[in-house]
Design an enzyme around this catalytic site. Sequence first.
Site, PDB file in Angstrom:
ATOM      1  N   LYS A  95       7.299  29.136  12.768  1.00  0.00           N
ATOM      2  CA  LYS A  95       6.858  30.249  11.933  1.00  0.00           C
ATOM      3  C   LYS A  95       7.961  30.796  11.033  1.00  0.00           C
ATOM      4  O   LYS A  95       8.097  31.998  10.842  1.00  0.00           O
ATOM      5  CB  LYS A  95       6.255  31.366  12.785  1.00  0.00           C
ATOM      6  N   SER A  96       8.725  29.887  10.458  1.00  0.00           N
ATOM      7  CA  SER A  96       9.793  30.271   9.533  1.00  0.00           C
ATOM      8  C   SER A  96       9.529  29.778   8.119  1.00  0.00           C
ATOM      9  O   SER A  96      10.436  29.747   7.292  1.00  0.00           O
ATOM     10  CB  SER A  96      11.145  29.733  10.029  1.00  0.00           C
ATOM     11  N   THR A 145       5.308  25.123   6.913  1.00  0.00           N
ATOM     12  CA  THR A 145       4.239  24.508   6.128  1.00  0.00           C
ATOM     13  C   THR A 145       4.591  24.500   4.644  1.00  0.00           C
ATOM     14  O   THR A 145       4.362  23.505   3.939  1.00  0.00           O
ATOM     15  CB  THR A 145       2.912  25.257   6.353  1.00  0.00           C
ATOM     16  N   TRP A 146       5.152  25.589   4.169  1.00  0.00           N
ATOM     17  CA  TRP A 146       5.548  25.706   2.765  1.00  0.00           C
ATOM     18  C   TRP A 146       6.656  24.723   2.425  1.00  0.00           C
ATOM     19  O   TRP A 146       6.609  24.028   1.409  1.00  0.00           O
ATOM     20  CB  TRP A 146       5.986  27.145   2.480  1.00  0.00           C
ATOM     21  N   HIS A 149      11.066  21.022  14.898  1.00  0.00           N
ATOM     22  CA  HIS A 149      11.419  22.356  15.396  1.00  0.00           C
ATOM     23  C   HIS A 149      12.587  22.250  16.385  1.00  0.00           C
ATOM     24  O   HIS A 149      13.049  23.259  16.913  1.00  0.00           O
ATOM     25  CB  HIS A 149      10.232  23.002  16.113  1.00  0.00           C
ATOM     26  N   ARG A 169      14.371  32.371   8.676  1.00  0.00           N
ATOM     27  CA  ARG A 169      13.560  33.523   8.287  1.00  0.00           C
ATOM     28  C   ARG A 169      13.999  34.747   9.071  1.00  0.00           C
ATOM     29  O   ARG A 169      14.482  34.627  10.201  1.00  0.00           O
ATOM     30  CB  ARG A 169      12.079  33.223   8.567  1.00  0.00           C
ATOM     31  N   SER A 175       4.903  36.784  13.074  1.00  0.00           N
ATOM     32  CA  SER A 175       4.076  35.645  12.697  1.00  0.00           C
ATOM     33  C   SER A 175       3.795  34.753  13.899  1.00  0.00           C
ATOM     34  O   SER A 175       2.677  34.258  14.083  1.00  0.00           O
ATOM     35  CB  SER A 175       4.771  34.845  11.592  1.00  0.00           C
ATOM     36  N   ARG A 191      -1.463  32.621   7.282  1.00  0.00           N
ATOM     37  CA  ARG A 191      -1.849  34.003   7.563  1.00  0.00           C
ATOM     38  C   ARG A 191      -1.590  34.881   6.352  1.00  0.00           C
ATOM     39  O   ARG A 191      -2.495  35.186   5.594  1.00  0.00           O
ATOM     40  CB  ARG A 191      -1.109  34.538   8.806  1.00  0.00           C
ATOM     41  N   GLY A 193       2.100  34.918   4.739  1.00  0.00           N
ATOM     42  CA  GLY A 193       3.206  34.328   3.987  1.00  0.00           C
ATOM     43  C   GLY A 193       4.025  35.347   3.228  1.00  0.00           C
ATOM     44  O   GLY A 193       4.548  35.057   2.151  1.00  0.00           O
TER      45      GLY A 193
END
Length: 333
Positions: free
Chosen positions: A79-80, A83-84, A142, A164, A172, A299, A301
Amino acid sequence: MEKLTEENSLEAKDLENDSIGQECKELISTLPLEKSWIFNQCHQYQGFWIVTKNLQGLLSCQKHFQTLDTDILLATAPKSGTTWLKALTFALLNRHKYHSKNHPLLTSNPHSLVPYLEHLYLDKDVVPNLNSLSPPRLFSTHVPYESVPKSMKESTCKVVYLSRDPKDMFVSLWHFTNKIRAQQSRGTVPLEEVFESFCKGVSPFGPFWEHVLGYWKESLERPEKVMFIKFEEIKIKPTFYLKMIAEFLGFPFSNDEESKGVVDDILNLCSFEMLSNLEVNKTGTSVPITGIENKAFFRRGEVGDWKNHLTPEMSERLNTIIKQKLGKYGLSF
């Protein structure tokens, strides 16, 4: 004693899993054990908390994966902005191969296009043949730097690490956890409960600060190999950092490409608004180990959403921990 009994029960359940090899089972029996946020349990391996299902893939990957100097690894704590980063890097590397109207990102989730390296080794009976992949081979992980395959550390392959703000990352991750628990018909876990766990370092691939620190130190010692960037910085200057990533990977944008808007096209294609609204990212699954629905990866971002969830006391506690753990190494958020 109640906690120990519960953990022993969870351990026995996971050790019965046919997907886990004997070598992994023997190792697991020697490792510290904690309840996992999402799955049954996690074990402390090489200083980090790894869920049992992931541990099988990690051990096999460490043993069998052979790195090529042309390989590219995208590394993140969960969650950092994973995906982006996958979407951006896939698009920039393949910009001469695909056009906007027939781009794979329009029909495939970024996690399908850029697989987690350790997930390729989940089958205890099969060692994947990755030789057929055209260079540069693009993988993600990860896994902390301490645990990446030895051949990867010794090679000149490129590693891009996206970090992040831990407060946003934690919030997140909490939302993500409850999405998956709901998918599994399990109850939600309270914010306060996982916050205590996070602060103690028990989180997926945690402790968070050790995960960040491993890649940060390597980026200082080998800047030609490891690029360390922050989610918040890319959000502020996306054009600058996309060009910076391209330069680092050895695929810089030409003046002609920039004048024709290629950089802007990639940023638009990979924007949160574009990706989250694609049908492929609203249905189906792309991460085999979990069966997590694609929609769970999107969610908000945003930067600073933690303010809507954490109390001032929680915020101060995390700030203090991060300052103590990372401050002396020149790293802050």
